[in-house]
Design a protein around this motif. Sequence first.
Motif, PDB file in Angstrom:
ATOM      1  N   ASP A 191      46.378 -17.847  32.877  1.00 37.92           N
ATOM      2  CA  ASP A 191      46.065 -18.156  34.055  1.00 37.92           C
ATOM      3  C   ASP A 191      44.915 -17.043  34.331  1.00 37.92           C
ATOM      4  O   ASP A 191      43.826 -17.665  35.172  1.00 37.92           O
ATOM      5  CB  ASP A 191      47.163 -17.697  34.865  1.00 37.92           C
ATOM      6  N   ARG A 192      44.973 -15.841  33.985  1.00 37.87           N
ATOM      7  CA  ARG A 192      43.661 -14.970  34.285  1.00 37.87           C
ATOM      8  C   ARG A 192      42.287 -15.507  33.586  1.00 37.87           C
ATOM      9  O   ARG A 192      41.483 -15.449  34.118  1.00 37.87           O
ATOM     10  CB  ARG A 192      44.138 -13.576  33.579  1.00 37.87           C
ATOM     11  N   ALA A 193      42.671 -15.970  32.265  1.00 41.56           N
ATOM     12  CA  ALA A 193      41.500 -16.255  31.503  1.00 41.56           C
ATOM     13  C   ALA A 193      40.989 -17.651  32.089  1.00 41.56           C
ATOM     14  O   ALA A 193      39.816 -17.522  32.240  1.00 41.56           O
ATOM     15  CB  ALA A 193      41.929 -16.817  30.046  1.00 41.56           C
ATOM     16  N   ALA A 194      41.521 -18.436  32.611  1.00 36.83           N
ATOM     17  CA  ALA A 194      41.154 -19.594  33.522  1.00 36.83           C
ATOM     18  C   ALA A 194      40.642 -19.601  34.828  1.00 36.83           C
ATOM     19  O   ALA A 194      39.812 -20.489  35.449  1.00 36.83           O
ATOM     20  CB  ALA A 194      42.130 -20.851  33.497  1.00 36.83           C
ATOM     21  N   ALA A 195      40.817 -18.450  35.345  1.00 36.58           N
ATOM     22  CA  ALA A 195      40.508 -17.947  36.902  1.00 36.58           C
ATOM     23  C   ALA A 195      38.912 -17.867  36.887  1.00 36.58           C
ATOM     24  O   ALA A 195      38.365 -17.142  36.099  1.00 36.58           O
ATOM     25  CB  ALA A 195      41.305 -16.689  37.198  1.00 36.58           C
ATOM     26  N   PRO A 196      38.384 -18.403  37.829  1.00 37.17           N
ATOM     27  CA  PRO A 196      36.804 -18.098  37.961  1.00 37.17           C
ATOM     28  C   PRO A 196      36.562 -16.887  38.401  1.00 37.17           C
ATOM     29  O   PRO A 196      37.527 -16.033  38.751  1.00 37.17           O
ATOM     30  CB  PRO A 196      36.525 -19.231  39.183  1.00 37.17           C
ATOM     31  N   TRP A 197      35.298 -16.481  38.122  1.00 41.92           N
ATOM     32  CA  TRP A 197      34.758 -15.132  38.235  1.00 41.92           C
ATOM     33  C   TRP A 197      35.154 -14.666  39.792  1.00 41.92           C
ATOM     34  O   TRP A 197      35.363 -13.398  39.950  1.00 41.92           O
ATOM     35  CB  TRP A 197      33.391 -14.940  37.896  1.00 41.92           C
ATOM     36  N   TRP A 198      34.707 -15.633  40.605  1.00 48.06           N
ATOM     37  CA  TRP A 198      34.849 -15.173  42.127  1.00 48.06           C
ATOM     38  C   TRP A 198      36.335 -15.016  42.772  1.00 48.06           C
ATOM     39  O   TRP A 198      36.563 -14.614  43.757  1.00 48.06           O
ATOM     40  CB  TRP A 198      34.192 -16.367  42.999  1.00 48.06           C
ATOM     41  N   THR A 199      37.133 -15.397  41.913  1.00 43.83           N
ATOM     42  CA  THR A 199      38.592 -14.832  42.334  1.00 43.83           C
ATOM     43  C   THR A 199      38.646 -13.236  42.314  1.00 43.83           C
ATOM     44  O   THR A 199      39.500 -12.789  42.926  1.00 43.83           O
ATOM     45  CB  THR A 199      39.771 -15.306  41.305  1.00 43.83           C
ATOM     46  N   ARG A 200      37.890 -12.464  41.403  1.00 40.63           N
ATOM     47  CA  ARG A 200      37.855 -11.133  41.516  1.00 40.63           C
ATOM     48  C   ARG A 200      36.687 -10.288  42.432  1.00 40.63           C
ATOM     49  O   ARG A 200      36.539  -9.318  42.220  1.00 40.63           O
ATOM     50  CB  ARG A 200      37.913 -10.731  40.043  1.00 40.63           C
ATOM     51  N   ALA A 201      35.905 -11.325  42.860  1.00 37.89           N
ATOM     52  CA  ALA A 201      34.552 -10.981  43.225  1.00 37.89           C
ATOM     53  C   ALA A 201      34.984 -10.616  45.090  1.00 37.89           C
ATOM     54  O   ALA A 201      35.752 -10.942  45.619  1.00 37.89           O
ATOM     55  CB  ALA A 201      33.696 -12.070  43.231  1.00 37.89           C
ATOM     56  N   VAL A 202      33.750  -9.817  45.269  1.00 33.45           N
ATOM     57  CA  VAL A 202      33.884  -9.313  46.729  1.00 33.45           C
ATOM     58  C   VAL A 202      32.352  -9.807  47.219  1.00 33.45           C
ATOM     59  O   VAL A 202      31.585  -9.241  46.676  1.00 33.45           O
ATOM     60  CB  VAL A 202      34.223  -8.092  47.178  1.00 33.45           C
ATOM     61  N   VAL A 203      32.244 -10.283  48.358  1.00 36.77           N
ATOM     62  CA  VAL A 203      30.853 -10.875  49.032  1.00 36.77           C
ATOM     63  C   VAL A 203      30.682  -9.931  50.042  1.00 36.77           C
ATOM     64  O   VAL A 203      31.502  -9.848  51.001  1.00 36.77           O
ATOM     65  CB  VAL A 203      30.746 -12.498  49.292  1.00 36.77           C
ATOM     66  N   TYR A 204      29.250  -9.574  49.957  1.00 41.00           N
ATOM     67  CA  TYR A 204      28.774  -8.884  51.167  1.00 41.00           C
ATOM     68  C   TYR A 204      27.663  -9.786  51.934  1.00 41.00           C
ATOM     69  O   TYR A 204      26.631  -9.966  51.137  1.00 41.00           O
ATOM     70  CB  TYR A 204      28.171  -7.455  50.624  1.00 41.00           C
TER      71      TYR A 204
END
Length: 561
Positions: free
Chosen positions: A12-25
Amino acid sequence: MTDATTKAIEDDRAAAPWWTRAVVYQVYPRSFADSDGDGIGDLAGIRSKLGYLADLGVDVIWLSPVYPSPQHDNGYDIRDYEDIDPVFGSLADFDELVAEAHARGIRIVMDLVVNHTSDEHAWFAESRSSTSNPKRDWYWWRAPREDGSAPNDWTSAFSGPAWTLDETTGEYYLHLFAKQQPDLNWENPEVRQAVYAMMRRWLDRGVDGFRMDVINLIAKRTELIDGEERGSGLGFTMGPQIHDFLQEMHREVFAGREGEYLTVGEMPGVSIEDAVLFTDPARAEVDMVFQFEHVSLDSGSHKFDAIPLDFVALKSNLARWQAGLAERGWNSLYLNNHDQPRLVSRFGNDAEYRVESATLWALVLHLHRGTPYIYQGEEIGMTNVRFESIEHYRDIESLNHYREAVEQFDQAPSSVLAGVHARGRDNARTPMQWDATEHAGFTTGTPWIAVNPNYPELNAESDRASGMSVFDFYRKLIALRHENDTVALGAFELLAPSHPTLYAFTRSRGSEVLAVVANVSDQPFEGDLPVDIAAAELLLGNYPVEADTPLRPWEARLYRL
């Protein structure tokens, strides 16, 4: 935990897109940092603050529009999609910003405003020149009714009719916003291909995605029927073509292209069921949507009719979106942006407990499942502004509302101004407060809109030097999302849903369970918490740690159970 469970979690972690861990400013360039003293923020100013944003730890900068514009709607009326407005700099300045941001590991997302253009765009100049011009059908033109009136009774989001008569050809054009913002006709495939080509050119330039302004409005209900209430959006949003348009956009712009992009669609009136379809990866439309339900709960008959927040309704609403997008799709998490009042003034206590309520809402929001968005100044707890006269305001929405309410509906100026104080978009658009020097360090000139008078005490420099720094708290939250898979991907469960002051929920993934408890009140919390914290590990809190202390006013804590 079994080996099979462990493997499932790892997959699940490997398949998760990068933006699941991202924060946007989000950066509102006009008000962020001015490098040349003309009173207007610019790209070089943003570039000068990349170190600040890197220290904060954000992954993405979303730029509000920097294209050439007459600025009737502060850049959301675009004259030319292919260039940079000279007030912000040049294409070379933009390229430098992208390169320096990328060097710091920060992506750049641009605002995509393609429901409408400026009436000064070359496309519209051609379209309005004659009924036989090849670009006539690039916009929504209709003949008057028999009595000479507009084709229907739709009203603009910025007050007044949504149709304006063009004297040259004797027909009306549609504008769901200001009359200087005519709507593009997405029914015309030439329009769509011109937009896609423009998007590809920005991606080629290094842009990492798009925030798509009111993107569900591009699909109109073509029957143009009467009788829709202002603000409901029922007359013109979510036409049946919208999914086809967005899927075509994905195929034409993103499919087969190397790179990791972010697409977020701003969608007034979108439902959870709609959002699941829009954000289901298998459908290839957008990664996430901005919805407006939760920021509409404290408005009465219209946006500027501010009513007390129903806190239980807010919890319930956010929890419904968490549940609705738990299996498919993804949430975007925000309480601030360029169109909303300041978070701490709206949902917190910006006087006695400004720092505490700013950090409480930060913890609550960032621990939901979804991608958090920080609006400039939120990370230091900036507040609403109270200008004493409408002459100090700049936003077209507020100015039009004030004029209409006072002149046409004979409302008392003081009561109308109170609504602007509470809900006006200029609350978010006063200059970023960097330090205690003149104009808060935003400019050496005269700012395009006045700085909030509280800047000598409330600014980034003083906040970061404080023992209770809002900036530092946000930095810790961002680091948590980067490091902890449960924060990024864990399941959400709301606790004590009917409690009038307690915001409590868990996030769980595998054997790890995190719990948030937050006292949304000026009073100490009394009663039992819905989780057992006796043996729990405190991961983060917005007060100095005191053993066995009940939740203090506006206190929020994150535990590992």
